[in-house]
Design a protein around this motif. Sequence first.
Motif, short mmCIF file in Angstrom:
data_model
loop_
_atom_site.label_atom_id
_atom_site.label_comp_id
_atom_site.label_asym_id
_atom_site.label_seq_id
_atom_site.Cartn_x
_atom_site.Cartn_y
_atom_site.Cartn_z
N THR A 8 -14.10 10.60 -21.45
CA THR A 8 -13.14 11.43 -20.74
C THR A 8 -13.79 11.97 -19.47
O THR A 8 -14.86 12.57 -19.52
CB THR A 8 -12.69 12.61 -21.63
OG1 THR A 8 -12.18 12.09 -22.85
CG2 THR A 8 -11.61 13.41 -20.96
N ALA A 9 -13.14 11.75 -18.34
CA ALA A 9 -13.66 12.23 -17.06
C ALA A 9 -13.47 13.74 -16.98
O ALA A 9 -12.52 14.28 -17.54
CB ALA A 9 -12.96 11.54 -15.91
N PRO A 10 -14.36 14.42 -16.28
CA PRO A 10 -14.19 15.86 -16.15
C PRO A 10 -12.94 16.19 -15.33
O PRO A 10 -12.58 15.46 -14.41
CB PRO A 10 -15.46 16.32 -15.44
CG PRO A 10 -16.03 15.11 -14.81
CD PRO A 10 -15.54 13.94 -15.59
N ARG A 11 -12.31 17.25 -15.71
CA ARG A 11 -11.17 17.78 -14.96
C ARG A 11 -11.60 19.11 -14.38
O ARG A 11 -12.52 19.75 -14.86
CB ARG A 11 -9.96 17.97 -15.88
CG ARG A 11 -9.43 16.68 -16.44
CD ARG A 11 -8.28 16.93 -17.39
NE ARG A 11 -7.93 15.71 -18.07
CZ ARG A 11 -7.13 14.79 -17.58
NH1 ARG A 11 -6.57 14.96 -16.40
NH2 ARG A 11 -6.87 13.69 -18.25
N ARG A 12 -10.87 19.52 -13.36
CA ARG A 12 -11.23 20.77 -12.68
C ARG A 12 -9.95 21.58 -12.46
O ARG A 12 -8.97 21.08 -11.92
CB ARG A 12 -11.90 20.45 -11.35
CG ARG A 12 -12.21 21.68 -10.52
CD ARG A 12 -13.13 21.33 -9.40
NE ARG A 12 -14.46 21.13 -9.99
CZ ARG A 12 -15.44 20.47 -9.42
NH1 ARG A 12 -15.29 19.94 -8.24
NH2 ARG A 12 -16.61 20.36 -10.02
N LEU A 13 -10.00 22.84 -12.88
CA LEU A 13 -8.93 23.79 -12.60
C LEU A 13 -9.48 24.77 -11.58
O LEU A 13 -10.48 25.45 -11.84
CB LEU A 13 -8.49 24.54 -13.86
CG LEU A 13 -7.42 25.61 -13.66
CD1 LEU A 13 -6.12 25.00 -13.14
CD2 LEU A 13 -7.17 26.37 -14.97
N VAL A 14 -8.83 24.82 -10.42
CA VAL A 14 -9.20 25.75 -9.36
C VAL A 14 -8.15 26.85 -9.36
O VAL A 14 -6.96 26.58 -9.21
CB VAL A 14 -9.28 25.04 -7.99
CG1 VAL A 14 -9.65 26.04 -6.90
CG2 VAL A 14 -10.27 23.88 -8.05
N VAL A 15 -8.59 28.08 -9.54
CA VAL A 15 -7.68 29.23 -9.63
C VAL A 15 -7.86 30.06 -8.36
O VAL A 15 -8.97 30.53 -8.07
CB VAL A 15 -8.00 30.06 -10.89
CG1 VAL A 15 -7.09 31.28 -10.97
CG2 VAL A 15 -7.86 29.20 -12.15
N LEU A 16 -6.78 30.22 -7.62
CA LEU A 16 -6.80 30.96 -6.35
C LEU A 16 -5.82 32.13 -6.44
O LEU A 16 -4.61 31.92 -6.59
CB LEU A 16 -6.42 30.04 -5.19
CG LEU A 16 -6.16 30.67 -3.82
CD1 LEU A 16 -7.39 31.41 -3.30
CD2 LEU A 16 -5.70 29.59 -2.84
N ARG A 17 -6.36 33.33 -6.34
CA ARG A 17 -5.48 34.50 -6.27
C ARG A 17 -4.95 34.59 -4.84
O ARG A 17 -5.68 34.35 -3.88
CB ARG A 17 -6.23 35.78 -6.63
CG ARG A 17 -5.30 36.98 -6.63
CD ARG A 17 -5.99 38.24 -7.05
NE ARG A 17 -5.08 39.37 -6.91
CZ ARG A 17 -5.46 40.62 -6.82
NH1 ARG A 17 -6.74 40.93 -6.89
NH2 ARG A 17 -4.57 41.58 -6.67
#
Length: 183
Positions: A8-17
């Motif tokens: 499984t390839a890494p996933r990235r969640l970018v959280v921007l307020r």
Amino acid sequence: MTGPGGGTAPRRLVVLRHAKSAWPDGVPDHERPLAPRGLRDAPAAGRALAAAGQVPDLALCSTAARARGTWELAAAEWDSPPPVRFDPRLYGAGVPGLLEVVHEAPPEVGTLLLVGHNPGLGELVLGLAGDGPDDILDEVRLKFPTSAIAVLDWHGPGWRALAAGTALLTSMTVPRGRKPREG
């Protein structure tokens, strides 16, 4: 989404307020615009994401004016902005509501950007982060300010699998734009 060797390839969640908003008299909360500082900081957030190689494949954004404005100014800093979905459920959402929207992201999306509001975003970051450097976790616990960007990496078969404690908080930054010089 599979990585080298079929894993499984890494996933990235970018959280921007969202960037700093104004409080004009008589304007409903949902329609509050960005303040002058927000108008400077939102493009700085876009530049920071580009510099870090974290331009998303898809953005999910609150329908509130300040979140939409943050998205538009940040995305304008990228050569090729990704598609965006404006979702009214992100406005004022807590962790369960935020996760519900994230879980609907297509499985082929590797990097997902979530643009929204506190306290939900800060709580989401802390809830998802099963691990990460203590100084970064402490910084998020202390405050997740306007224009803050938190990056969470995780390995999963699809966005539906993202759950509490499954991600690694890799960074948190608070990009700030510069005031124009006077005189």
